[in-house]
Motif scaffolding. Structure first.
Motif, PDB file in Angstrom:
ATOM      1  N   ASN A 198      36.287  42.599  36.780  1.00 20.93           N
ATOM      2  CA  ASN A 198      36.069  42.110  35.455  1.00 20.93           C
ATOM      3  C   ASN A 198      35.964  40.387  35.631  1.00 20.93           C
ATOM      4  O   ASN A 198      36.017  40.015  36.749  1.00 20.93           O
ATOM      5  N   CYS A 199      35.817  39.946  34.765  1.00 25.14           N
ATOM      6  CA  CYS A 199      35.442  38.414  34.667  1.00 25.14           C
ATOM      7  C   CYS A 199      36.651  37.505  35.272  1.00 25.14           C
ATOM      8  O   CYS A 199      36.735  36.793  35.906  1.00 25.14           O
ATOM      9  N   ALA A 200      37.840  37.987  34.620  1.00 18.93           N
ATOM     10  CA  ALA A 200      39.006  37.327  35.089  1.00 18.93           C
ATOM     11  C   ALA A 200      39.134  37.323  36.389  1.00 18.93           C
ATOM     12  O   ALA A 200      39.606  36.409  37.313  1.00 18.93           O
ATOM     13  N   GLU A 201      39.005  38.755  37.169  1.00 15.50           N
ATOM     14  CA  GLU A 201      39.268  38.841  38.515  1.00 15.50           C
ATOM     15  C   GLU A 201      38.399  38.032  39.216  1.00 15.50           C
ATOM     16  O   GLU A 201      38.516  37.158  40.292  1.00 15.50           O
ATOM     17  N   PHE A 202      36.982  38.008  38.853  1.00 21.22           N
ATOM     18  CA  PHE A 202      35.696  37.241  39.461  1.00 21.22           C
ATOM     19  C   PHE A 202      36.402  35.595  39.405  1.00 21.22           C
ATOM     20  O   PHE A 202      36.137  35.150  40.530  1.00 21.22           O
ATOM     21  N   GLN A 203      36.725  35.150  38.365  1.00 21.59           N
ATOM     22  CA  GLN A 203      36.794  33.778  38.124  1.00 21.59           C
ATOM     23  C   GLN A 203      38.070  33.371  38.978  1.00 21.59           C
ATOM     24  O   GLN A 203      38.202  32.341  39.353  1.00 21.59           O
TER      25      GLN A 203
END
Lengths: 109, 190
Positions: free
Chosen positions: A2-7
């Motif tokens: 997800n975005c949080a993991e990616f960022q």
């Protein structure tokens, strides 16, 4: 992913690229894709910034004063000169006197 | 006279050649000091100090790197030393790669906005860099503008490579926010 993991791993991805899972997220997610595009754009634009500013003349004056105080350079004869070359006004006066003398000498001859 | 000749003569104490070197490099050194400190008066003092150190140390220049690179490094060290003396935060040694609450990347999650591409001009970017917190600004200037690698920055600043990367990332994130805010304000005025 997800975005949080990616960022969370974004600083590493920007530097050296991501793994397959991270690259897949980047292709699918507009928000993260925009973010990466912006960060790369900022870095590219920063590289184009050139030195644009000159220091004021007082910086050179300060350097001269310090060098003289420390005995590393001889006192300047005129403002703005460290040593060696005569200043422009004194050179002009010398040339004028020389020219006048030459003309005078020519008339007497 | 070539720069190499001027360097050789300046090494022997030729002040005229030193003045020539000052003329050639003052803009780059001053711009570096100005971008790192964000303050004109400080930048002028530090430029002066960098060239005084150059005068004292030029005899030790062996030509192993380009003169401009050597002088640039000397100037960076002068600025960093000054900031340490002032007690300004550079890079926190304890900092990790974990994003912080107030300025980490998480705030972007789920918030799509127009990309910046094509909307930054030099003046805007310079202004945004100037308003970065000192720690972020120094790393950003050294890495993204001056082209130093993270290992060089880590060595100069006495921090880890990971720390340098983390600070750079936060600096770019902060710049993105500043540039978007500035763009939005401009659009609102129209």
């Amino acid at each position: 992913m997800n975005c949080a993991e990616f960022q969370k791993v974004l600083p590493y991805i920007i530097e050296s690229g991501g793994n397959a899972e991270e690259e897949a997220h980047l292709r699918e997610c507009d928000v993260c894709s925009d973010l990466v595009q912006d960060l790369r754009y900022i870095a590219e634009q920063a590289k184009l910034l050139l030195p644009m500013h000159d220091p004021s003349p007082k910086v050179w004056d300060g350097i001269q004063e310090n060098l003289q105080r420390e005995g590393l350079a001889k006192p300047a004869r005129a403002r703005g000169r460290l040593l060696g070359f005569p200043s422009l006004p004194s050179l002009s006066i010398f040339l004028l006197l020389f020219a006048a003398a030459a003309v005078g000498f020519g008339l007497l001859k | 006279m070539s720069e190499a000749e001027a360097i050789d003569r300046a090494k022997q104490g030729d002040a005229v050649c030193f003045e020539l070197l000052y003329g050639l490099h003052k803009r780059r050194v001053y711009s570096l000091c100005l971008r790192m400190t964000g303050n004109t008066a400080e930048a002028e003092d530090l430029t002066q100090e960098a060239f005084l150190q150059l005068y004292r140390k030029i005899a030790t220049f062996r030509g192993e790197s380009a003169f401009s690179t050597w002088l640039h490094r000397l100037a960076v060290n002068v600025v960093l030393m000054h900031l340490r003396k002032k007690g300004l935060p550079e890079v926190s040694l304890e900092e990790t790669m974990e994003p912080q609450q107030e300025d980490g990347p998480r705030k972007d999650i789920g918030a799509r906005d127009n990309v910046l591409a094509g909307s930054i001009d030099r003046v805007n970017l310079e202004r945004a860099i100037e308003s970065l917190p000192p720690g972020y600004r120094i790393i950003f200037v050294l890495h993204d503008i001056e082209g130093y690698e993270h290992n060089e920055i880590a060595e100069m600043m006495g921090c880890s490579i990971g720390n340098s990367k983390s600070q750079l990332h936060k600096a770019r994130m902060k710049l993105r926010d500043l540039l978007k805010t500035s763009r939005a304000e401009k659009a609102a005025k129209r």
